[in-house]
Design a protein around this motif. Sequence first.
Motif, PDB file in Angstrom:
ATOM      1  N   UNK A   1     -13.461  14.851   7.622  1.00 57.01           N
ATOM      2  CA  UNK A   1     -12.064  13.884   7.683  1.00 57.01           C
ATOM      3  C   UNK A   1     -12.638  12.623   7.865  1.00 57.01           C
ATOM      4  N   UNK A   2     -11.572  11.791   7.437  1.00 61.77           N
ATOM      5  CA  UNK A   2     -11.535  10.085   7.681  1.00 61.77           C
ATOM      6  C   UNK A   2     -10.844   9.926   8.933  1.00 61.77           C
ATOM      7  N   UNK A   3     -11.510   9.497  10.028  1.00 63.42           N
ATOM      8  CA  UNK A   3     -11.024   9.314  11.145  1.00 63.42           C
ATOM      9  C   UNK A   3     -10.609   7.827  11.502  1.00 63.42           C
ATOM     10  N   UNK A   4     -11.317   6.903  11.018  1.00 61.06           N
ATOM     11  CA  UNK A   4     -11.137   5.493  11.107  1.00 61.06           C
ATOM     12  C   UNK A   4     -11.125   4.716   9.574  1.00 61.06           C
ATOM     13  N   UNK A   5     -10.122   4.047   9.268  1.00 59.33           N
ATOM     14  CA  UNK A   5      -9.703   3.234   8.242  1.00 59.33           C
ATOM     15  C   UNK A   5      -9.761   1.700   8.100  1.00 59.33           C
ATOM     16  N   UNK A   6     -10.639   1.287   7.436  1.00 62.59           N
ATOM     17  CA  UNK A   6     -10.323  -0.339   7.136  1.00 62.59           C
ATOM     18  C   UNK A   6      -8.786  -0.651   6.866  1.00 62.59           C
ATOM     19  N   UNK A   7      -8.468  -1.881   6.632  1.00 67.64           N
ATOM     20  CA  UNK A   7      -7.059  -2.202   6.473  1.00 67.64           C
ATOM     21  C   UNK A   7      -6.641  -2.225   4.900  1.00 67.64           C
ATOM     22  N   UNK A   8      -7.772  -2.396   4.262  1.00 66.97           N
ATOM     23  CA  UNK A   8      -7.625  -2.016   2.846  1.00 66.97           C
ATOM     24  C   UNK A   8      -7.699  -3.481   2.305  1.00 66.97           C
ATOM     25  N   UNK A   9      -8.085  -3.218   0.988  1.00 64.53           N
ATOM     26  CA  UNK A   9      -7.837  -4.888   0.169  1.00 64.53           C
ATOM     27  C   UNK A   9      -7.275  -4.300  -1.282  1.00 64.53           C
ATOM     28  N   UNK A  10      -6.415  -5.199  -1.511  1.00 68.75           N
ATOM     29  CA  UNK A  10      -5.921  -4.990  -2.841  1.00 68.75           C
ATOM     30  C   UNK A  10      -6.610  -5.725  -3.942  1.00 68.75           C
ATOM     31  N   UNK A  11      -7.055  -4.910  -5.022  1.00 70.11           N
ATOM     32  CA  UNK A  11      -7.698  -5.483  -6.061  1.00 70.11           C
ATOM     33  C   UNK A  11      -6.859  -5.293  -7.497  1.00 70.11           C
ATOM     34  N   UNK A  12      -6.639  -6.460  -8.076  1.00 72.03           N
ATOM     35  CA  UNK A  12      -5.866  -6.453  -9.369  1.00 72.03           C
ATOM     36  C   UNK A  12      -6.872  -6.766 -10.402  1.00 72.03           C
ATOM     37  N   UNK A  13      -6.518  -6.031 -11.416  1.00 70.01           N
ATOM     38  CA  UNK A  13      -7.553  -5.973 -12.809  1.00 70.01           C
ATOM     39  C   UNK A  13      -6.583  -6.719 -13.735  1.00 70.01           C
ATOM     40  N   UNK A  14      -6.780  -7.878 -14.197  1.00 70.30           N
ATOM     41  CA  UNK A  14      -6.057  -8.553 -15.076  1.00 70.30           C
ATOM     42  C   UNK A  14      -6.957  -9.674 -15.808  1.00 70.30           C
ATOM     43  N   UNK A  15      -6.589  -9.969 -16.983  1.00 70.61           N
ATOM     44  CA  UNK A  15      -7.150 -11.096 -17.740  1.00 70.61           C
ATOM     45  C   UNK A  15      -6.528 -12.245 -17.497  1.00 70.61           C
TER      46      UNK A  15
END
Lengths: 107, 123
Positions: free
Chosen positions: B109-123
Motif C-alpha cells: 500500500x502507498x501510505x505517503x504521497x507527494x503533492x504531485x506534479x502536472x505534466x502537459x504534453x503538447x507541441x
Amino acid sequence: DIQMTQSPSSLSASVGDRVTITCRASQSISNYLNWYQQKPGKAPKLLIYAASTLQSGVPSRFSGGGSGTDFTLTISSLQPEDVASYSCQQSYSTPYTFGQGTKLEIK
Amino acid sequence: QITLKESGPTLVKPTQTLTLTCTFSGFSLSTSGVGVGWIRQPPGKALEWLALLYWDDDKSYRPSLNNRLTITKDTSKNQVVLTMTNMDPMDTATYYCAHRNGDVYSRNWFDYWGQGTLVTVSS
C-alpha cells in the motif's frame, strides 16, 4: 490486468448518514485491497489497507470489509470534511490497478 | 516524518523524454522493505500505477508502458527518478510518487504521497 469496478460512481448523502461504497475485482484478490481518499487538487490519502486495517490517524468512522472479489468502504456517520473522491486499489498482482473512483457529496 | 516531493518539467513536447525526480525524507531506500512508486492521474480520470522500486533494486513496471519506463534510485541523495520516453498528449497527467509500505504477505500500500506534479504534453 485485474479490473476494479466501484459503485456508485457518485453519491450524495446527508451529514450523519451511513455511507457505503463498493469495489469489485475481476478476479479474487484475497484481501489485497486498499482504499484512498482524494480531495480536489490534493494527493490521495491512504484510509484502509489489507481490506480492513485502518491507517494510523484515520477517524474510526471509516471502516473496510470484504475478501475475494467484493469489498466495501463504510463511513458510519458522514461528516462535511468527508466530501472527496474515494478509490480502491488492488495489490494482488502487477499492474496494481485502481477503481474509477466514487465522488461523495453532501446533500 | 516521511515526505516526498516530485520535480520536473511541466511541459514536454510529443516524442520527448520525460524525467521526473522524487526527493524524499524520513526514510532510506537502503532499508529492507522500503519502496517508492509512481502513480499518475490524467485530468478527471482514475489513478494509474506506473512503476515500483524496492530497496534491493527490484523493479516492476506497468506492462503496457514497460518499454517506455525506467525507474532508478540514488540512495545517497534520497531520490528516485522516473523516465518515460516518447511522450504523447495522452500522457498528460499529474504524476505522483509515493512511499510503499507492506507486509510479509507482499500486500503493498502507498501510505505517503507527494503533492504531485502536472505534466502537459503538447507541441
